[in-house]
Design a protein around this motif. Structure first.
Motif, PDB file in Angstrom:
ATOM      1  N   LEU A   1       5.017  -2.203   5.874  1.00  0.00           N
ATOM      2  CA  LEU A   1       4.304  -1.712   4.727  1.00  0.00           C
ATOM      3  C   LEU A   1       4.935  -1.250   3.559  1.00  0.00           C
ATOM      4  O   LEU A   1       4.300  -1.506   1.996  1.00  0.00           O
TER       5      LEU A   1
ATOM      6  N   GLY B   1       5.750  -4.138   0.512  1.00  0.00           N
ATOM      7  CA  GLY B   1       4.727  -4.989  -0.263  1.00  0.00           C
ATOM      8  C   GLY B   1       4.304  -4.083  -1.384  1.00  0.00           C
ATOM      9  O   GLY B   1       4.750  -3.335  -1.732  1.00  0.00           O
TER      10      GLY B   1
ATOM     11  N   ASP C   1      -1.533  -2.018  -2.728  1.00  0.00           N
ATOM     12  CA  ASP C   1      -2.718  -2.455  -2.375  1.00  0.00           C
ATOM     13  C   ASP C   1      -2.465  -2.602  -0.771  1.00  0.00           C
ATOM     14  O   ASP C   1      -3.524  -2.224   0.129  1.00  0.00           O
ATOM     15  N   ARG C   2      -1.606  -3.392  -0.584  1.00  0.00           N
ATOM     16  CA  ARG C   2      -1.310  -3.727   0.862  1.00  0.00           C
ATOM     17  C   ARG C   2      -0.912  -2.589   1.515  1.00  0.00           C
ATOM     18  O   ARG C   2      -1.519  -2.274   2.796  1.00  0.00           O
TER      19      ARG C   2
ATOM     20  N   CYS D   1      -4.223  -0.645   2.577  1.00  0.00           N
ATOM     21  CA  CYS D   1      -5.113  -1.578   3.518  1.00  0.00           C
ATOM     22  C   CYS D   1      -4.457  -1.108   5.026  1.00  0.00           C
ATOM     23  O   CYS D   1      -4.945  -1.152   5.930  1.00  0.00           O
ATOM     24  N   GLY D   2      -2.980  -1.340   4.768  1.00  0.00           N
ATOM     25  CA  GLY D   2      -2.111  -1.325   6.068  1.00  0.00           C
ATOM     26  C   GLY D   2      -2.401   0.114   6.623  1.00  0.00           C
ATOM     27  O   GLY D   2      -2.428   0.136   8.028  1.00  0.00           O
TER      28      GLY D   2
END
Length: 234
Positions: free
Chosen positions: A105, A108, A111-112, A115-116
């Motif tokens: 994570l 990236g 936002d990723r 979310c992760g």
């Protein structure tokens, strides 16, 4: 996690980076050598799959405490040493990189990452007992001069994962010198603030973290959780 086994608690850790998972296992071995009587184990894997990684049927739904912190990426992670101590000048940075696997994570977008981390908490939720506590340490940071209120984002992500909010606490990064509080802000926070002030922006350094406390919802009709028996770390 070594601290838990010294307190005669049982602990399970999940870490996706083999290097840090190995270090955690070495700490557990050292704790046992020192006489710790609790038990502990470390699983190398993605905590988003915690429900399948932890295969012990006696663990699911029994964990009383989950301690974790989201991966920040290179903005706030790592160790820094000043080159002036060696006469070379400059600043050297180490332990600030993560693995190169695509699912990591920290590699990236922001936002990723958020979310992760929501998926990580959701993945760990089945391991918690009803009323089990989740404690998350996180801090605000600056990116390109802009303040990122990461604790608020993590607070929302945890609730999206199905956890109930309990309390938000501020932990000062400070020491005591001559009966006065002295800031112990990270190098990264100090560096960002110095750069901003050099550019004419009157910013102040971030000198705190937040400890976010949430819990797994109680079962319908259950008034309180029973006495905690097992600990978990990530």
């Amino acid at each position: 996690m070594a601290r838990h086994v010294h307190l005669d608690r049982n602990a399970i850790g999940i870490e996706c980076e083999p290097r840090w998972a190995g270090l955690a296992r070495a700490n557990l071995d050292h704790a046992r050598y020192q006489g710790a009587i609790g038990t502990g184990g470390v699983i190398t894997g993605d905590a988003r799959n915690a429900g399948t990684l932890v295969t012990d049927p006696h663990v699911a739904g029994q964990v009383s405490l989950l301690l974790t912190s989201p991966p920040y990426g290179h903005h706030t992670h790592g160790h820094v040493s000043a080159g002036r101590n060696s006469g070379q000048g400059g600043v050297r940075k180490r332990n600030h990189t993560y693995g190169k696997t695509p699912h990591n994570l920290s590699r990236g977008s922001h936002d990723r990452l958020v979310c992760g981390f929501t998926d990580i908490l959701a993945g760990c939720l089945p391991l918690l007992r009803p009323g089990g506590i989740v404690a998350i340490t996180t801090r605000p940071f600056r990116k390109a001069g802009h303040l990122v209120d990461f604790p608020a984002q993590v607070w929302a992500a945890a609730q999206d994962a199905g956890l109930e909010p309990v309390q938000r606490l501020v932990a000062l990064l400070c020491g005591i010198k001559n009966d006065r509080l002295v800031t112990r802000a990270s190098f990264f926070a100090m560096h960002e603030t110095r750069q901003a002030r050099a550019a004419g922006l009157p910013l102040h350094v971030n000198a705190h973290e937040e400890v976010l406390v949430l819990r797994r919802p109680l079962d319908p009709g259950q008034e309180s959780a029973s006495v905690p028996q097992r600990q978990a770390d990530r």
